[in-house]
Design an enzyme around this catalytic site. Sequence first.
Site, short mmCIF file in Angstrom:
data_model
loop_
_atom_site.label_atom_id
_atom_site.label_comp_id
_atom_site.label_asym_id
_atom_site.label_seq_id
_atom_site.Cartn_x
_atom_site.Cartn_y
_atom_site.Cartn_z
CB THR A 178 -42.21 -6.98 -31.41
OG1 THR A 178 -42.23 -8.38 -31.67
CG2 THR A 178 -42.27 -6.21 -32.70
CE1 TYR A 222 -42.56 -14.95 -26.84
CE2 TYR A 222 -42.31 -12.83 -25.77
CZ TYR A 222 -42.14 -13.65 -26.87
OH TYR A 222 -41.53 -13.13 -28.01
CE LYS A 278 -45.37 -13.46 -27.79
NZ LYS A 278 -44.95 -13.68 -29.15
CB THR A 338 -41.98 -17.41 -30.03
OG1 THR A 338 -43.14 -16.58 -29.85
CG2 THR A 338 -41.17 -16.85 -31.19
CG ASP A 349 -45.47 -13.48 -37.08
OD1 ASP A 349 -45.79 -13.97 -35.98
OD2 ASP A 349 -45.08 -12.31 -37.22
CD GLU A 350 -41.18 -17.19 -38.85
OE1 GLU A 350 -42.07 -16.42 -38.50
OE2 GLU A 350 -40.00 -17.07 -38.47
CB SER A 355 -42.82 -9.01 -34.81
OG SER A 355 -42.36 -9.98 -35.73
O1 MN9 Z 1 -43.10 -13.63 -30.83
C1 MN9 Z 1 -42.10 -12.70 -32.76
N1 MN9 Z 1 -40.84 -13.07 -32.20
C2 MN9 Z 1 -39.91 -12.17 -31.89
C3 MN9 Z 1 -43.21 -13.11 -31.88
O2 MN9 Z 1 -40.08 -10.99 -32.01
C4 MN9 Z 1 -38.65 -12.69 -31.38
C5 MN9 Z 1 -42.35 -13.30 -34.14
O3 MN9 Z 1 -43.41 -12.58 -34.70
C6 MN9 Z 1 -41.13 -13.26 -35.04
O4 MN9 Z 1 -40.57 -11.96 -35.04
C7 MN9 Z 1 -41.44 -13.64 -36.48
C8 MN9 Z 1 -40.16 -13.78 -37.30
O5 MN9 Z 1 -39.44 -14.92 -36.90
O6 MN9 Z 1 -42.17 -14.80 -36.52
#
Ligand code: MN9
Length: 291
Positions: free
Chosen positions: A46, A135, A163, A165, A189-190, A206
């Site tokens: 981010t 990560y 972490k 993602t 986050d979703e 983010s």
């Molecule tokens: O890791 C963020 N991932 C990126 C954290 O920035 C690639 C997330 O917060 C995502 O931006 C968010 C939207 O998909 O969940």
Amino acid sequence: MNLSGIIPALVTPFKEDGSVNYDSLKELIKTLIAKGVGGFYACGSTAECFLLTDDERKKVLETVVNTVDGKVPVIAHLGNIGTDKTCELAHHAKSIGACAVSSVPPFYYKFSFEEIAQYYADIAKSAPDLPLIIYSIPAFSGVSINADNIGKIIDASGAQGLKYTDYNLFELEKISRKYPNLSLFNGHDELYVNALPVGIDAAIGSTFNVMPQKYIKLKEYFDAGNLSAAADKQKEINEIIEAMIKVGVNQSIKYWLGKSGISCGDCRKPFAPLTAEQRKLLDGIYDKVLN
Ligand code: MN9
């Protein structure tokens, strides 16, 4: 590891001339602390970390640590394609007082998993007393870290956290059963409401730059056993995230922060500035972000 709550993966604000806007960064950090975040993840995806110079990465991290002034923990993301650079950033992070270090796996050359595990072992050697958080973001790094292979990294490096993602929560649940002592951080986050029952320790994301209050509320509902209110909160959040993904997540965050008085500029090239149409879309839901 003493990390909990909602941990924003900070954006890097830029000035109009493209240089880092350290004043805005400080202001953003203070605003987020006042809103009750549990820590910060500095210099991650981010933050456009791969579009910053090494000096900028160090100065951004120093700004975060100094501004936070011990109020909440700061995790330093060090990710780089080359071990030496990453280790230099690890030394630096340790020397200035970051609480933990984290890294995406080395990417692009399709390194073997043994090489990836060695990369994490080298980071651990460079910042021996700091907890290391792996990560995993396969959509960007191209590296799948899963229940079958994560043990190699843990064995080689003593990594204490992940972490995660990725949208595959079955895999996260498998990892949590196989490695009950590993600290888990939600990364999408979703999926926050869905990851909570898996047993995550905290969430790093983010969208917490702009609407941390919604996730803090969601967690309150969850902790009180009010699962339908928590799910409704996530739906409210996800309507916003859907639009952000359409426009560009970092671009949307910076635009909304600018509207709220924290000037962040555009993302660095090759990211393109927002079009008038994209700004209009974001203007249309700004009120929902603030609530
Ligand atoms: O890791 C963020 N991932 C990126 C954290 O920035 C690639 C997330 O917060 C995502 O931006 C968010 C939207 O998909 O969940």
